[in-house]
Write an enzyme that holds these catalytic residues in place. Structure first.
Site, PDB file in Angstrom:
ATOM      1  N   CYS A  25      -9.104 -33.057   4.492  1.00 56.51           N
ATOM      2  CA  CYS A  25     -10.010 -34.159   4.166  1.00 56.51           C
ATOM      3  C   CYS A  25      -9.772 -34.774   2.804  1.00 56.51           C
ATOM      4  O   CYS A  25     -10.348 -35.811   2.477  1.00 56.51           O
ATOM      5  CB  CYS A  25     -11.459 -33.686   4.250  1.00 56.51           C
ATOM      6  SG  CYS A  25     -11.905 -32.552   2.904  1.00 56.51           S
TER       7      CYS A  25
ATOM      8  N   CYS B 222     -15.981 -32.021   5.368  1.00 52.98           N
ATOM      9  CA  CYS B 222     -14.539 -31.881   5.627  1.00 52.98           C
ATOM     10  C   CYS B 222     -14.256 -32.004   7.123  1.00 52.98           C
ATOM     11  O   CYS B 222     -14.949 -31.387   7.948  1.00 52.98           O
ATOM     12  CB  CYS B 222     -14.050 -30.538   5.112  1.00 52.98           C
ATOM     13  SG  CYS B 222     -12.344 -30.154   5.534  1.00 52.98           S
TER      14      CYS B 222
ATOM     15  N   TYR C 120       0.835  -1.205   0.000  1.00 50.56           N
ATOM     16  CA  TYR C 120       0.000   0.000   0.000  1.00 50.56           C
ATOM     17  C   TYR C 120       0.872   1.259   0.000  1.00 50.56           C
ATOM     18  O   TYR C 120       0.659   2.190  -0.790  1.00 50.56           O
ATOM     19  CB  TYR C 120      -0.933   0.012   1.218  1.00 50.56           C
ATOM     20  CG  TYR C 120      -1.903   1.176   1.206  1.00 50.56           C
ATOM     21  CD1 TYR C 120      -3.164   1.046   0.656  1.00 50.56           C
ATOM     22  CD2 TYR C 120      -1.536   2.424   1.731  1.00 50.56           C
ATOM     23  CE1 TYR C 120      -4.055   2.113   0.623  1.00 50.56           C
ATOM     24  CE2 TYR C 120      -2.412   3.497   1.698  1.00 50.56           C
ATOM     25  CZ  TYR C 120      -3.672   3.339   1.151  1.00 50.56           C
ATOM     26  OH  TYR C 120      -4.531   4.406   1.112  1.00 50.56           O
TER      27      TYR C 120
ATOM     28  N   LYS D  19       6.901   7.230   9.902  1.00 50.52           N
ATOM     29  CA  LYS D  19       6.629   5.790   9.868  1.00 50.52           C
ATOM     30  C   LYS D  19       7.955   5.062   9.915  1.00 50.52           C
ATOM     31  O   LYS D  19       8.928   5.476   9.278  1.00 50.52           O
ATOM     32  CB  LYS D  19       5.854   5.417   8.599  1.00 50.52           C
ATOM     33  CG  LYS D  19       4.442   5.993   8.568  1.00 50.52           C
ATOM     34  CD  LYS D  19       3.578   5.316   7.531  1.00 50.52           C
ATOM     35  CE  LYS D  19       3.174   3.936   7.960  1.00 50.52           C
ATOM     36  NZ  LYS D  19       2.204   3.300   7.039  1.00 50.52           N
TER      37      LYS D  19
ATOM     38  N   LYS E 232       2.561   7.659  17.529  1.00 48.89           N
ATOM     39  CA  LYS E 232       1.381   7.707  16.658  1.00 48.89           C
ATOM     40  C   LYS E 232       0.608   6.422  16.957  1.00 48.89           C
ATOM     41  O   LYS E 232       0.999   5.342  16.543  1.00 48.89           O
ATOM     42  CB  LYS E 232       1.781   7.762  15.190  1.00 48.89           C
ATOM     43  CG  LYS E 232       0.603   7.880  14.230  1.00 48.89           C
ATOM     44  CD  LYS E 232       1.103   8.071  12.803  1.00 48.89           C
ATOM     45  CE  LYS E 232      -0.062   8.211  11.839  1.00 48.89           C
ATOM     46  NZ  LYS E 232      -0.807   6.956  11.658  1.00 48.89           N
TER      47      LYS E 232
END
Length: 650
Positions: free
Chosen positions: A387, A409, A34, A295, A103
């Site tokens: 399964c 399953c 992103y 960040k 933050k």
């Protein structure tokens, strides 16, 4: 032309990812992906000088979709510009002094206090319009209900759930599919509940990060504001005073402490301490100029993909997990990372042996960042690992995922039985997943109704590890005690994809607790219910149109009795009265609850004030809203909640 087309593509991809993340609590791409796409879009907008109206660089927050009352913020709540370079923060600060703080990664809330008491709490929403969550905020564990300041006080802060509380809640949930994804999603859902009893149980905390205004007090320093708020009883985000010379050293302090911090954070915020100077800088279309976000520069490590592990779940979804050569990240050794779904696998073009880079999102959750070799040779399993049944790729809400098609399953069975007996469903004690697994293996349990016929296996059960006469008796008694169960809990217990307990309650209430009508409901009838969308409606109709499920439910209904809440017959003291409701509420959870109370007593609620309106309910009688003006013009009495409650003697 190519640049414009790429910008439109990026906007569509990023907005789709935001809708999934904020509105639906699911991920279609990693944070790393992103950020890369977002930065590419910013770069193209700068190059072309074009910014489209639906660009995520000028639109912030989630769209309000719930039934909570809505309210416009007095001033827009903007997102922050960001950087990952400590040197860029020093350059931004210049010769000024700043306040550097966590933050926080939760839900932003605006609180208003009047006369020393909490008056109103509103979420950030889309930045311009938020949801009123006053009743819920009153349950925040560390939020003062009364403060020693009588003027109007408005502050902003973050609602958070501690990692330790988040982990305790998840540990108490046996069903893997029912576990919460992360503290942020859990907090967002907790704060935006229609029932604040649920919020109270989630142990939500509040940390103030901005003083918006305090009547009669002039703010000149962010630091002084923080210290003053602390004297009023608020917990304030941890902060450090910084300048151009020491800011990088202080960033290192935060980075060293994030791993041992019990509160979720996704970076830092730097704001000029001088408030008047910060205000003088103004704002851009999306960002204020007085603050900036930092960040963490993700620590990347190169490794090689060894295999992809496929983990089946109760719903039939088979989740991919990357297994790679162990690497050191943020001080710990990691060798696994969730890949979420097929769409993310395709975006990464993964193949066994590929060279990949991995990182820890917010320095905590391992993720695959990038695939250097992009061989794309990964083969998706054609048979379920649990399964052996056939698998198929389904696309739901534009996200591809792998599913097991076998209704019997074993993975589905264990998870389905565990879900059915869980606390919010049938609440049958003494049946852990391990015990259920043994009983399924021994073929005591093939279908859910078999739970009510375990007595025929008394001797075999008593011989099972961990069982004896007493534990067997306790188990049978627990099953017998739950042969009467609320209808909504039963509906939830069936394990229908996308049907949670709150949705089950909405559906039962809407169909007046007629289970036959619920089973026969169409998608159109279901989406007409507030809070029920097409995805949920389709899940329910698909389930009940399946012949196997029809036989299963019929067999269960021979074993149990569905309980229906008693309808309260109230004296129709408001018959003939017409009400209009506006503004935020404090005693009722939301307008819908107040509307139901009025209708219960024979009254009627309409949306606009007319000459026929008997009363307008508004806690702020001095408001300059159009409804208040109209009521005064037509001499319609304006009642506060307290006055309304006196009127009905409630």
């Amino acid at each position: 032309m190519e640049q414009k087309q790429r910008m439109k593509e990026l906007i569509e991809i990023l907005n789709q990812a935001s809708r999934a993340y904020y509105q639906e609590s699911r991920e279609i791409m990693t944070n790393f992906e992103y950020d890369e796409l977002y930065d590419e879009l910013i770069s193209l907008e700068k190059e072309t000088g074009i910014i489209y109206g639906n660009s995520p660089t000028v639109n912030v927050g989630y769209q309000v979709l719930s039934e909570l009352p809505k309210e416009a913020h007095e001033s827009p709540m903007l997102s922050l510009d960001k950087t990952k370079e400590p040197s860029a923060l020093a350059q931004w600060l210049g010769d000024k002094e700043g306040v550097l703080s966590w933050k926080m990664d939760g839900l932003t809330i605006v609180l208003t206090y009047r006369d020393g008491e909490l008056y109103k709490a509103v979420t950030r929403g889309n930045g311009e319009i938020g949801e009123v969550v006053t009743n819920n905020a009153k349950t925040f564990v560390n939020l003062p209900g009364k403060i020693p300041f009588k003027g109007e006080l408005i502050i902003r802060g973050e609602a958070l759930i501690r990692y330790s509380d988040f982990e305790k809640m998840n540990a108490s949930i046996e069903d893997v599919d029912a576990k919460y994804k992360n503290p942020r999603n859990l907090c967002s859902g907790s704060v935006r509940q229609l029932n604040n009893e649920i919020t109270a149980k989630r142990k939500v905390n509040f940390f103030a990060f901005s003083l918006v205004s305090a009547q009669g007090r002039e703010s000149v320093s962010v630091k002084e504001d923080f210290l003053w708020l602390s004297t009023l009883g608020f917990e304030v985000v941890d902060f450090k005073m910084v300048n151009q010379n020491n800011i990088e050293e202080q960033i290192r302090w935060f980075s060293e402490n994030i791993e041992k911090m019990d509160l979720p954070s996704d970076g830092l915020v730097l704001i000029y301490d001088d408030i008047l100077y910060g205000r003088s800088l103004g704002r851009t279309a999306k960002f204020p100029r007085n603050s900036i976000a930092f960040k963490w520069a993700d620590e990347l490590a190169l490794t090689h993909l060894l295999e992809v592990e496929w983990s089946p779940s109760r719903t039939g979804l088979i989740n991919p997990v990357a297994i790679f050569e162990p690497v050191e990240l943020e001080g710990t050794t990691v060798s696994r990372a969730s890949l979420h779904n097929i769409s993310i696998l395709e975006n990464l073009s993964l193949g066994i042996g590929d060279e990949i880079s991995v990182y820890k999102a917010n320095m905590i959750i391992p993720q695959v960042a990038e695939n250097m070799t992009k061989s794309g040779n990964l083969v998706y399993p054609q048979h379920c690992p649990a399964c052996g049944g056939q698998t198929e790729i389904k696309e739901l809400n534009e996200v591809k995922a792998l599913y097991c098609t076998n209704p019997l399953c074993s993975a589905k069975k264990i998870k389905l039985f565990a879900h059915f007996v869980s606390r919010d469903a049938m609440n049958i004690e003494g049946l852990s997943e391990a015990t259920l697994d043994k009983m399924i293996e021994k073929e005591f349990l093939k279908e859910l109704p078999d739970l009510y016929h375990l007595k025929q296996y008394e001797e075999q059960i008593k011989e099972m590890e961990g069982f004896g006469q007493k534990s067997y008796d306790n188990l049978i008694q627990s099953i017998e005690n739950r042969r009467q169960v609320p209808m909504a809990n039963f509906l939830y217990g069936l394990g229908i994809l996308n049907i949670g307990l709150s949705n089950a309650k909405l559906i039962c209430r809407h169909f007046h607790y007629d289970f036959e009508k619920i089973m026969a409901a169409s998608v159109e009838e279901l989406v007409a219910i507030d809070g029920i969308g097409e995805v949920i409606g389709t899940s329910l109709t698909d389930y009940f149109s399946n012949e196997h499920n029809q036989r299963l439910v019929a067999a269960l209904l021979k074993e149990i009795t569905l309980m229906v809440p008693e309808e309260k017959k109230e004296e129709q003291i408001l018959e003939g009265k017409i009400f209009v409701i506006t503004g935020s509420l404090t005693h009722f959870s939301n307008r819908k609850e107040l509307k139901e109370k009025i209708e219960e007593l024979g009254g009627k609620v309409t949306g606009s004030v007319t000459g026929k309106t008997s009363y307008l309910i508004n806690n702020d009688s001095k408001s300059s809203s159009s409804k208040n003006k109209k009521a005064k013009e037509l001499l319609v009495p304006i009642l506060t909640e307290e006055e309304f409650m006196e009127l009905i003697d409630f």
